[in-house]
Design a protein around this motif. Structure first.
Motif, PDB file in Angstrom:
ATOM      1  N   TYR A 257       0.861  -1.170   0.000  1.00 39.87           N
ATOM      2  CA  TYR A 257       0.000   0.000   0.000  1.00 39.87           C
ATOM      3  C   TYR A 257       0.916   1.244   0.000  1.00 39.87           C
ATOM      4  O   TYR A 257       1.916   1.294   0.723  1.00 39.87           O
ATOM      5  CB  TYR A 257      -0.888   0.053   1.244  1.00 39.87           C
ATOM      6  CG  TYR A 257      -2.060  -0.926   1.259  1.00 39.87           C
ATOM      7  CD1 TYR A 257      -2.138  -1.992   0.376  1.00 39.87           C
ATOM      8  CD2 TYR A 257      -3.088  -0.773   2.175  1.00 39.87           C
ATOM      9  CE1 TYR A 257      -3.201  -2.868   0.399  1.00 39.87           C
ATOM     10  CE2 TYR A 257      -4.170  -1.659   2.221  1.00 39.87           C
ATOM     11  CZ  TYR A 257      -4.210  -2.714   1.322  1.00 39.87           C
ATOM     12  OH  TYR A 257      -5.264  -3.586   1.345  1.00 39.87           O
ATOM     13  N   SER A 263       5.483   3.635   1.916  1.00 38.46           N
ATOM     14  CA  SER A 263       4.625   2.478   1.649  1.00 38.46           C
ATOM     15  C   SER A 263       4.693   1.484   2.797  1.00 38.46           C
ATOM     16  O   SER A 263       5.616   1.503   3.619  1.00 38.46           O
ATOM     17  CB  SER A 263       5.043   1.798   0.340  1.00 38.46           C
ATOM     18  OG  SER A 263       6.332   1.225   0.475  1.00 38.46           O
ATOM     19  N   LEU A 299      -4.627   3.570  -1.092  1.00 36.55           N
ATOM     20  CA  LEU A 299      -5.250   2.260  -1.181  1.00 36.55           C
ATOM     21  C   LEU A 299      -5.306   1.872  -2.652  1.00 36.55           C
ATOM     22  O   LEU A 299      -6.005   2.531  -3.444  1.00 36.55           O
ATOM     23  CB  LEU A 299      -6.656   2.287  -0.574  1.00 36.55           C
ATOM     24  CG  LEU A 299      -7.414   0.953  -0.607  1.00 36.55           C
ATOM     25  CD1 LEU A 299      -6.707  -0.099   0.243  1.00 36.55           C
ATOM     26  CD2 LEU A 299      -8.848   1.141  -0.104  1.00 36.55           C
ATOM     27  N   LYS A 324      -4.245  -4.919   7.300  1.00 35.26           N
ATOM     28  CA  LYS A 324      -5.292  -4.102   6.700  1.00 35.26           C
ATOM     29  C   LYS A 324      -6.531  -4.170   7.590  1.00 35.26           C
ATOM     30  O   LYS A 324      -6.803  -5.189   8.217  1.00 35.26           O
ATOM     31  CB  LYS A 324      -5.613  -4.572   5.283  1.00 35.26           C
ATOM     32  CG  LYS A 324      -6.023  -6.037   5.201  1.00 35.26           C
ATOM     33  CD  LYS A 324      -6.086  -6.550   3.773  1.00 35.26           C
ATOM     34  CE  LYS A 324      -7.275  -6.034   3.018  1.00 35.26           C
ATOM     35  NZ  LYS A 324      -8.556  -6.419   3.613  1.00 35.26           N
ATOM     36  N   ARG A 381       2.022  -4.321  -7.443  1.00 36.52           N
ATOM     37  CA  ARG A 381       1.720  -4.188  -6.011  1.00 36.52           C
ATOM     38  C   ARG A 381       1.896  -5.511  -5.244  1.00 36.52           C
ATOM     39  O   ARG A 381       1.936  -5.494  -4.023  1.00 36.52           O
ATOM     40  CB  ARG A 381       0.268  -3.719  -5.835  1.00 36.52           C
ATOM     41  CG  ARG A 381      -0.001  -2.322  -6.381  1.00 36.52           C
ATOM     42  CD  ARG A 381       0.494  -1.286  -5.423  1.00 36.52           C
ATOM     43  NE  ARG A 381       0.144   0.065  -5.828  1.00 36.52           N
ATOM     44  CZ  ARG A 381       0.376   1.140  -5.087  1.00 36.52           C
ATOM     45  NH1 ARG A 381       0.947   0.998  -3.896  1.00 36.52           N
ATOM     46  NH2 ARG A 381       0.052   2.350  -5.519  1.00 36.52           N
TER      47      ARG A 381
END
Length: 953
Positions: A257, A263, A299, A324, A381
């Motif tokens: 993220y 990050s 996000l 998360k 990601r």
């Protein structure tokens, strides 16, 4: 040689099972054996003497014909109908209500076997016994069935509307529901059908409304948005107890993220839920992320940024140490969200379909998961992927659909005040749990109980009695109160969890909230028999509501209500809880249709009878343990019923009769076999009573089984044949003893074998039913006559001679002249006739003249401290020389085998290198070879050969 009684029985059984045994032809079916090596009982009468008074029994045991008629007779006599006005001691038990959609399965028959045994025994012990039957409306299951019926006609419940759908469901219940009750009748359950209840009948519905209103008024029922277990297939909320967890293969994906140094990487097995993330959480003391706390990160796949927060719930040692937070789809995240005031967006609808606008909208949750991972991978990601990743996943206990944690507005019971009292009631002994080790599971659950979600999004069930007004008013309407009729008022759409109404079962079925006679006399119930798998579903909830409804509550200064933990013992719903295991197949595997090992108990009942199935299940019913079962074992139990039937028929055919009270009190005048069997009967009665008192049904069944088969039939019946053919006084005593033993045993076995014992006992006694006969108790004191020891001596002598005959290949029933040397010095001196009859040894002609008798074989047996030698004249029956040659050849082979295995065992290199299991097999071969040598040497010596030097291993 001295043998223990079990060893004597084992050898006797081995001899008895040889082909064309004299015993089998008189008593057992020719050549037939059960899977346990037990002979099948013959359908003919014993062939001893002509029967002047044939018993009023059919020629053969036929459960398919007799059992339905017997059950009908019980119902006509009303033997199962309890009288609340009786002055007897009370015993009560309620049946765990089967689903109205259900049919009889082995789990039901297992449970009913135990409950029926307890109720029948108490009834015979003089209690006023109530076993109350009924059914559960099974909200989700029943609604699913009716909806499937509608779908066959192209309709849905919404096409009918709520009122018409409920009417249709009641019609279905009247037409198709309750099939299981008819099947229970075929199984022979001794329930009081006059008190049959249904969780949605008028009386129980009033009970549900009453307790809901009381709990609501006491602040113990509330409505709130909480994370609940949601089944997308059943379209309803589920309680924690309705979720089955299993270890499933999944995928653990690590996602970055944010960008660059700001990050943070999180890991998840449910990538689709990231669409509902509202934060990333780290532990407050985690130095790796302290600089990020209070910042925001992007996000991925959305146009949102979310904060990084610190929360002590996070485990810094798990994964990356960052998690998360999806408050609307995870219970732990929900708690974090509440603490930090996070938004809680729901990203799926009731069917598990993504509702977030964008490229994934309209995808099922399991379709969205790989699509989202692919999109994240495309953006770079994905930091790591692990598959398969095994983790615990919740499934709906009814349809096995993966449960979705979901934020929803639902009704809950505040369980803390109720659970505290329920824990104390077990800890202080007001409620006992069997087996005791299961109490730990109860406390683990009751001490950590979460508030219970009781609302269900169904139409079939007890509708929640709450109305909402046009201006936000809320009104709970209790029994007898009129709901609001003003415009704009509407009733809550949801119904109550099925377990809510079944939690009232022990007292609502007895008339609560009315103070009925049944409630006053039969509550609390005496015992609850149920599976350990619904300890949390049902047992705990009955404790919660029983103590609340039937005990005392106290309102505290702050307005909260507590349940009096020290309430009277009359408040608990039951005094004992007996937890049983699951029925499995003979290999210990869980039964299922998909596994191909499911069994329809009605098929076995149709083939072997209810008693056979009952007895098989009872023999596997150890407290808290799973019970394996196979058709062969049921067949073996049918053979036992057949054996009992024919043994009783033999006794009746020889005018056995139940003696008057005290007629056999003077045991000293009876013969050794008669004194012995009465003593063994007392031991059996004591063992069965102790086992049933401890709810050890398997121990009770096995004690009765081994007495009937091993002692009564294998020994005493055979000895009684000689007595019945003897002098009048001896024959009269034999008839009385047979009558006494069968009378007691049939009563003792009745709770486990109700049908066959009813048929036999009525014929033996002329009484109308054994159901209300007096339960047996021990009639004699300890063995004062030495019958146990003397009978053991007789068994050892007979067994040794029979084994020798079998070893020598003598034909069954072949009379062989023999002399019993030394018997006159033992306690069996008066029983030479019985010994000869049981071993088919003839008296030599001119036995007093030694020159007229030449022994060609002998068997030495120790009777107490006295040696007895049985000298047999085998001339003309056995080729002694040929038999010695055969034995010598076998002995040589055994010695060769012994030398070979001893050589291996003496090889240290072999012992060092060979696997342990291989070495153990070699040692077993050595022991077997030594046993063969000992046996063959004894046979050779018995035939007059020189005794060989004994080998040593």
């Amino acid at each position: 040689m001295r043998l223990s009684t079990p060893e004597a029985l084992r050898i006797f059984r081995a001899w008895e099972n040889t082909s064309e045994s004299w015993n089998r032809r008189d008593f057992f079916a020719p050549g037939g054996t059960t899977n346990r090596g037990e002979p099948e009982a013959d359908t003919k009468l014993f062939k001893m003497t002509a029967d002047p008074h044939p018993p009023a029994l059919p020629a053969a045991y036929d459960p398919q014909t007799s059992e339905p008629d017997i059950y009908d007779s019980w119902l006509r006599q009303g033997v199962f109908t309890a009288d609340a006005g009786s002055d007897k001691l009370m015993f009560s038990i309620v049946i765990p209500p089967p689903n109205v959609t259900g049919s009889l399965h082995l789990g039901h028959t297992f449970e009913h076997t135990m409950m029926d045994a307890l109720a029948r025994r108490r009834r015979m012990q003089g209690y006023e016994a109530l076993w109350l039957p009924g059914m559960d409306h099974a909200g989700i299951a029943t609604q699913n069935v009716v909806e499937r019926h509608l779908a066959q006609g192209g309709l849905s419940r919404h096409d009918l509307g709520r009122e018409k759908f409920v009417e249709r469901t009641w019609q279905w219940k009247q037409e198709y529901g309750g099939k299981i009750l008819d099947q229970m009748r075929r199984f022979g359950v001794g329930v009081d059908w006059s008190r049959e209840r249904f969780t949605m009948d008028e009386g129980l519905s009033q009970a549900v409304l009453t307790i809901f209103k009381n709990l609501y008024d006491d602040g113990l029922i509330y409505r709130a948005e909480r994370i609940i277990n949601w089944c997308p297939r059943c379209q309803t909320a589920l309680s924690d107890a309705e979720v089955d967890h299993s270890d499933d293969d999944g995928e653990l994906v690590s996602i970055r993220y944010g960008q660059g140094e700001s990050s943070i990487v999180v890991a998840t097995t449910r990538a689709e839920t990231m669409l509902g993330d509202t934060a990333v959480a780290v532990h407050p003391d985690d130095q790796r992320y302290r600089h990020l706390v209070g910042t925001v990160v992007e996000l991925p796949l959305t146009d949102r940024s979310i904060p990084v927060i610190a929360d002590a719930h996070v485990d810094p040692q798990f994964g990356t140490g960052a998690v998360k937070v999806t408050p609307a789809h995870d219970p732990n995240d929900f708690a974090i969200g509440q603490r930090h005031g996070l938004a809680m967006p729901t990203i799926m609808d009731e069917r598990g379909v993504i509702t977030v606008p964008g490229p994934f909208e309209g995808l099922d949750r399991f379709e969205a998961r790989p699509a989202i991972v692919a999109a994240l991978r495309e953006q770079g990601r994905i930091v790591a992927e692990k598959r398969p990743y095994v983790h615990a996943v919740g499934h709906c206990s009814r349809c096995n659909t993966t449960v979705e944690p979901r934020l929803s507005l639902q009704w809950f019971v505040k369980v803390a005040p109720l659970a505290a009292a329920a824990g104390v009631a077990v800890r202080d002994g007001r409620v006992g749990i069997h087996p005791p080790e299961m109490a730990g599971r109860y406390f683990d659950w009751i001490d950590n109980l979460h508030d219970w979600c009781i609302s269900r999004q169904l139409w079939w069930g007890h509708r929640i009695p709450v109305w909402y007004g046009p201006d936000g008013q809320v009104r709970c309407v209790g029994p007898g109160e009129q709901p609001p009729t003003e415009p704009g008022w509407r009733q809550d759409e949801d119904v109550l969890d099925t377990w809510f109404s079944s939690a009232l079962w022990p007292f609502s079925t007895l008339g609560w909230p009315q103070k009925t006679v049944d409630l006053q006399r039969f509550y609390p119930t005496s015992v609850l028999v149920t599976g350990y798998d619904i300890l949390f579903f049902w047992v705990v909830r009955m404790m919660l509501f029983g103590l609340y409804a039937m005990g005392r509550t106290q309102r505290q200064a702050d307005g909260s209500v507590t349940v009096d933990a020290d309430a009277s013992p009359t408040a608990v719903p039951f005094q004992q809880v007996v937890l049983h295991g699951l029925v499995r197949d003979q290999y210990g595997k869980k039964m299922s249709k998909s596994g191909g090992n499911a069994v329809d108990p009605l098929a076995w009942i149709g083939t072997y009878g209810s008693d056979a199935l009952r007895f098989t299940l009872a023999r596997g019913a150890n407290p808290g343990a799973d019970a394996p079962i196979s058709e062969e074992w049921v067949k073996g139990s049918r053979n036992f019923c057949n054996k009992l039937f024919n043994a009783t028929r033999f006794a009746l055919s020889h005018d056995a009769r139940v003696p008057a009270v005290g007629a056999l009190a003077d045991r000293g005048r009876l013969s050794l076999p008669q004194r012995w069997i009465l003593q063994r009967l007392d031991v059996c009665v004591a063992e069965v009573n102790a086992a049933l008192d401890a709810y050890e049904f398997a121990r009770a069944a096995n004690a009765a089984y081994h007495f009937v088969w091993d002692e009564l039939c294998d020994w005493y019946v055979e000895l009684a044949k000689q007595e019945l053919a003897g002098p009048d006084h001896q024959a009269d005593d034999a008839r009385l003893v047979l009558g006494q033993v069968f009378d007691v045993m049939l009563r003792l076995l009745h709770p486990l074998l109700p049908f066959v014992t009813e048929q036999l006992w009525m014929t033996l006694t002329g009484q109308p039913t054994v159901v209300t006969a007096q339960w047996p108790t021990c009639q004699g004191a300890a063995d004062q006559t030495g019958a146990e020891n003397s009978m053991t001596h007789l068994q050892n002598l007979v067994t040794q001679v029979r084994r020798f005959r079998s070893d020598q290949g003598l034909r069954d029933r072949q009379r062989v002249p023999a002399r019993l040397v030394g018997l006159e010095q033992t306690d069996l001196a008066a029983y030479e006739h019985q010994v000869r009859a049981l071993t088919w040894l003839a008296v030599p002609t001119g036995q007093d003249a030694a020159e007229d008798f030449t022994s060609t074989a002998s068997v030495a047996v120790s009777i107490g401290t006295h040696p007895v030698t049985v000298e047999l004249d085998l001339a003309g029956t056995v080729d002694v020389a040929a038999e010695r040659a055969r034995i010598a050849k076998d002995l040589a082979a055994a010695r060769t085998e012994q030398q070979q295995v001893q050589a291996k065992l003496g090889n240290s290199e072999f012992l060092a290198k060979a696997p342990s299991q291989v070495v153990e097999k070699i040692r077993a071969r050595a022991a077997a070879a030594q046993a063969d040598i000992d046996r063959l040497q004894a046979q050779h010596h018995a035939l007059g050969g020189p005794e060989q030097e004994r080998s040593t291993a």
